[in-house]
Scaffold this active site. Sequence first.
Site: not given
Lengths: 332, 343
Positions: A64, A133
Amino acid sequence: MDAALRELSYAQAIQEAMAIAMDMDERVFLMGEDIGVYGGAFQVTGDLVERYGAERVIDTPISELGGAGVAVGAAVTGMRPIFEFQFSDFATLGMEQIVNQAAKMRFMLGGEVSVPVVMRFPAGSGTGAAAQHSQSLEAWLGHVPGLKVIQPATPHDAKGMLLAAVADPDPVMIFEHKLLYKMKGHVPEGHYTVPIGKAEIRREGRDLTIVATSIMVQKALDAAAVLEGEGIDIEVVDLRTIRPIDRQTVIDSVKKTSRLLCVYEAVKTLGIGAEVSALVAESEAFDYLDAPIVRLGGAETPIPYNPDLEKATVPQVPDIIAAARDLVKGVR
Amino acid sequence: MAGASKAAVVDSRANLPFVYRQYSPEQLREVLHKMYLIRRFEEGAEECYTRGLIHGTMHLSIGQEASAMGICMPLAEDDQITSTHRGHGHCIAKGAEVSRMFAEFFGKTTGYCKGRGGSMHIADVAKGNLGANGIVAGGIPIAVGAALSSKMMKTGKVVVSFFGDGANNEGAFHEALNMAAVWKLPVIFVCENNGYGMSTSTARSTAVKNIAERAAAYSMPGVIVNGNIFSEVAEASFKAVERARAGEGPTLIESKTYRHRGHSKSDRNRYRTKEEIEDWMANRDPITLFETELRDFGFIDDQGIQAIRDAVAKEIADGIEFAKASPAPEIATLQNYVYTEPA
């Protein structure tokens, strides 16, 4: 079906916007984890790789920080990347490039470059994905000058705001609530844009202004429909952009209704509700208030796994109904 | 006897190190000029700082000039670089004017960043320098992105990412090298290993003996050069540029060098010995090494060297004057450049 009434899901609307952007401008390309043949973790990119090829729908390694940096580097050198974080929680891994690089590069270099990068963040709870998440971290990025941060709440806006973001010369961060991906709504064909920095009044009313973001817009509308039966007339403002915030629409609405309820999913403290409350308190709308400002936000806890606990973590329609009723009836 | 053998060497450039075969005497004299320019620029900036004319801090690359010049030697004007907090040398090597650099240090509107960036964000986008970076390893993924642009837009540009030995332990370094290798991008990773990440030596911070060894993990060539010998650096860079332009992918160059000054202005040099510093200054100064070589090979004489030193002294003095005389930004412009102004 009449083309004017064509309906798409929120996810389909985003996909269509990305396809239109790529058709219109060969500099536009997509990057992200598993956005190619897999179609994205939420099937937002879907089959775009088949139409545009792996050179323009690029699967990145699970990197990322590096991936965000590559998108920034491509943006400052002439391309128009759209970078998908698989979950908004993973913004934490890319924060350096978002906050120190993308947001500041133009400023640090005295305006010599622009950073026209779009980053997409599937956000929010309600999927049973637990604490890592399910977060809503938009206020983190909303705190950073140099970024624009948007939260489209409808399929129509998801498409129009993404197309506005791609055309924008500055970095635009899009927070897409995962529970909205399946939401259906009218989406016009072809290219159109919905302006960044402009709130939308979803429902006009006289008694109370609810300023909501993302999925809370629909919940606020559901609450307003119930309260209409009790003779309470609610105005729902969909903030749509949290940086730059549309102060005037909020101020004008509160001047009309004299009451303000802020509803957002992110943790309540130090969130967008604090900002909206403060901007009203600092404005001429303060003198119009007939009741204290109320915020409904997420509980001061990570998102739990258990579905009942998870639901209890973020505002639900009954919570909004109760808060709005109390505000209008002067219980607060 | 020495004179006779020297003449013979010059007659046969084939036996000389790489740069003497590859570049013209004019180009090589210009390299010496630029090395002096970097050195005197930093000495001038340091003096201005000491006299209170410049605020903030700065990270001087004195002792690393051959590395900056050698890497940039084979680059074309529109090739691009990302640089580091220790980036003044890269900026000058890529073609920046010292007057506008001084102006930036003085915080003036005529500076490369209009006074918004200062030393740590010095850039010269027109010359392909995408900027120094205050975040260790921050520029490495950005360079990979620039290289991705080059590949997608088929511009043929090569991108160099400069970073220090400290950056090789950042995640961004590993993520960026991996992606560049997977996608075979035209980028060159240049680790200027000066032995210390601030105060922590590479021996204490880094599991491999040579940072170039890390290239193996990303299936790219890893090259070690003596960063204080201009020709060695330039030769490695030349090969890496050729490889990148041919579409064969990235290279990691480890340029082993040394900074004479401390990490920044707060450094008390407690982590290394005076003897170590003095040894590098006396015996391995990159400008002295290159100047001696140039003279020994007959590319320049003492008069030519003096002319370069005089020209540089004037450029530095003029640059400082330009900076002092330049206007400061208006406070009312504080929020300029945060966002792109509407057309």
